[in-house]
Design an enzyme around this catalytic site. Structure first.
Site, PDB file in Angstrom:
ATOM      1  N   VAL A   1       0.868  -1.191   0.000  1.00  0.00           N
ATOM      2  CA  VAL A   1       0.000   0.000   0.000  1.00  0.00           C
ATOM      3  C   VAL A   1       0.897   1.231   0.000  1.00  0.00           C
ATOM      4  O   VAL A   1       1.720   1.394   0.897  1.00  0.00           O
ATOM      5  CB  VAL A   1      -0.906   0.013   1.251  1.00  0.00           C
ATOM      6  N   LYS A   2       0.725   2.074  -1.007  1.00  0.00           N
ATOM      7  CA  LYS A   2       1.592   3.257  -1.090  1.00  0.00           C
ATOM      8  C   LYS A   2       0.955   4.379  -0.273  1.00  0.00           C
ATOM      9  O   LYS A   2       0.330   5.295  -0.809  1.00  0.00           O
ATOM     10  CB  LYS A   2       1.795   3.642  -2.565  1.00  0.00           C
ATOM     11  N   SER A   3       1.094   4.253   1.047  1.00  0.00           N
ATOM     12  CA  SER A   3       0.479   5.232   1.955  1.00  0.00           C
ATOM     13  C   SER A   3       1.509   6.275   2.357  1.00  0.00           C
ATOM     14  O   SER A   3       2.703   5.966   2.451  1.00  0.00           O
ATOM     15  CB  SER A   3      -0.036   4.524   3.209  1.00  0.00           C
TER      16      SER A   3
ATOM     17  N   TYR B   1       5.617   5.781   4.619  1.00  0.00           N
ATOM     18  CA  TYR B   1       6.940   6.165   4.109  1.00  0.00           C
ATOM     19  C   TYR B   1       7.931   6.583   5.179  1.00  0.00           C
ATOM     20  O   TYR B   1       9.122   6.745   4.897  1.00  0.00           O
ATOM     21  CB  TYR B   1       6.829   7.223   2.996  1.00  0.00           C
TER      22      TYR B   1
END
Ligand code: PMP
Length: 314
Positions: free
Chosen positions: A155-157, A161
């Site tokens: 999931v590119k949340s 990061y």
């Protein structure tokens, strides 16, 4: 051009950069509720071409959905917005940054997920690692990649990061260019913003999704291009020690593109020069992104074609 100089698409409207403002008291700023993408566009024969635009927009929707955030636009509208921004920017190459976040409401970690906003930024891209051509120095981080029961790397949340950011910062402060994070089992996961490949006994090996990675769109392109070039590929768990003995180690991601790792943990990789597998893949990649590989012409999108198909789309 600065990241704050380019045009911004905000909730259906193109606004001047200075008007792209939100109230600070929003839960995304405080708790990291957000999903985003990074998309590159490159000079084509008759104007800029966006690389794998639909795949990136699809992943944005998947990431938002995984977080329980419903994007109040269709995928076609976001694709059209990206195309419009590229045209408006007047740039021949650059970077698009769609961001899904929450507007101010109740300030609680149990955020109100129906208050979703979308912004897309667009700016000129000076290069992630301008000196990367000769190969980069990488270290294996002491930070472990968050696992599927923590913040799933698929999931590119935005909040997710902080984990790779800590690793990259540690590497950069220590004089290296990038960090590789191991997964919970101590095997290779990914770099802070790129996937990892190693050439082992002539095969291009990369960890599979189950090893705790963001299955990158560039990674997919690299695997496909390797197939095209007759380079054997294999998705399998990769031990840290294999990076030491690999003939070549490569990283691939939207920002970094395809780069060779020539030093790892202070030790030379292979003969400490970008190797032949890197050379072949990099040259195929450069052709693909500029629309010069007929087999993969569908990887690139001309903004004008999108806008012609969806006139007046926001
Ligand atoms: N892993 C991580 C953690 C990343 O941030 C990125 C960059 N988006 C990648 C891998 C590579 O993904 P892509 O090729 O889709 O940019």
């Amino acid at each position: 051009m600065n990241v704050t100089d380019g045009p911004v698409w905000l909730d259906g409207r193109l606004v001047d950069s200075g008007d792209a403002v939100v109230h600070l008291m929003n839960p995304s700023t405080h708790y990291g509720w957000g999903a985003y993408e990074g998309i590159r566009f490159y000079p084509g024969r008759s104007g800029p071409l966006v690389f794998r635009l639909r795949e990136h927009v699809n992943r944005l929707f998947t990431s938002a959905q995984a977080l329980g955030m419903r994007i109040p636009f269709t995928g076609r509208e976001i694709v059209a917005a990206c195309a419009e921004l590229v045209e408006r920017s007047g740039l021949s190459s650059g970077y698009l940054r769609p961001l899904v976040f929450l507007r101010p409401g109740v300030m609680s970690v149990a955020a109100q997920l129906d208050q979703v906003q979308v912004a897309i930024g667009c700016w000129e891209w000076a290069g992630y690692l301008p000196e990367a051509g000769g190969g980069i120095r990488v270290r294996v981080s002491g930070w472990v990649r968050s696992g599927p029961a923590q913040l799933p790397p698929s999931v590119k949340s935005t909040g997710g990061y902080l984990n790779p950011s800590l690793a990259r910062l540690e590497a950069v402060r220590g004089g290296d260019h990038e960090a590789i994070l191991l997964n919970q089992a101590g095997r290779v996961a990914e770099a802070s913003a790129a996937n990892v490949f190693a050439v082992v006994d002539g095969t291009l090996v990369t960890p599979p999704a189950e090893e705790g990675i963001l299955p990158g769109i560039t990674r997919d392109a690299v695997l496909t291009l390797a197939d095209d070039l007759g380079i054997p590929t294999r998705e399998r768990p990769l031990a840290r020690i294999e990076l030491r003995t690999a003939a070549e180690v490569l990283l691939a991601g939207t920002a970094m593109e395809v780069v060779a790792v020539t030093r790892l943990d202070g030790m030379p990789v292979g003969d400490e020069r970008p190797g032949p597998v890197f050379g072949a893949l990099r040259s195929a990649f450069d052709q693909a992104v500029s629309g010069r590989l007929p087999a993969h012409r569908d990887w690139v999108t001309a903004p004008a074609d999108v806008l012609e198909a969806a006139p007046g789309a926001p």
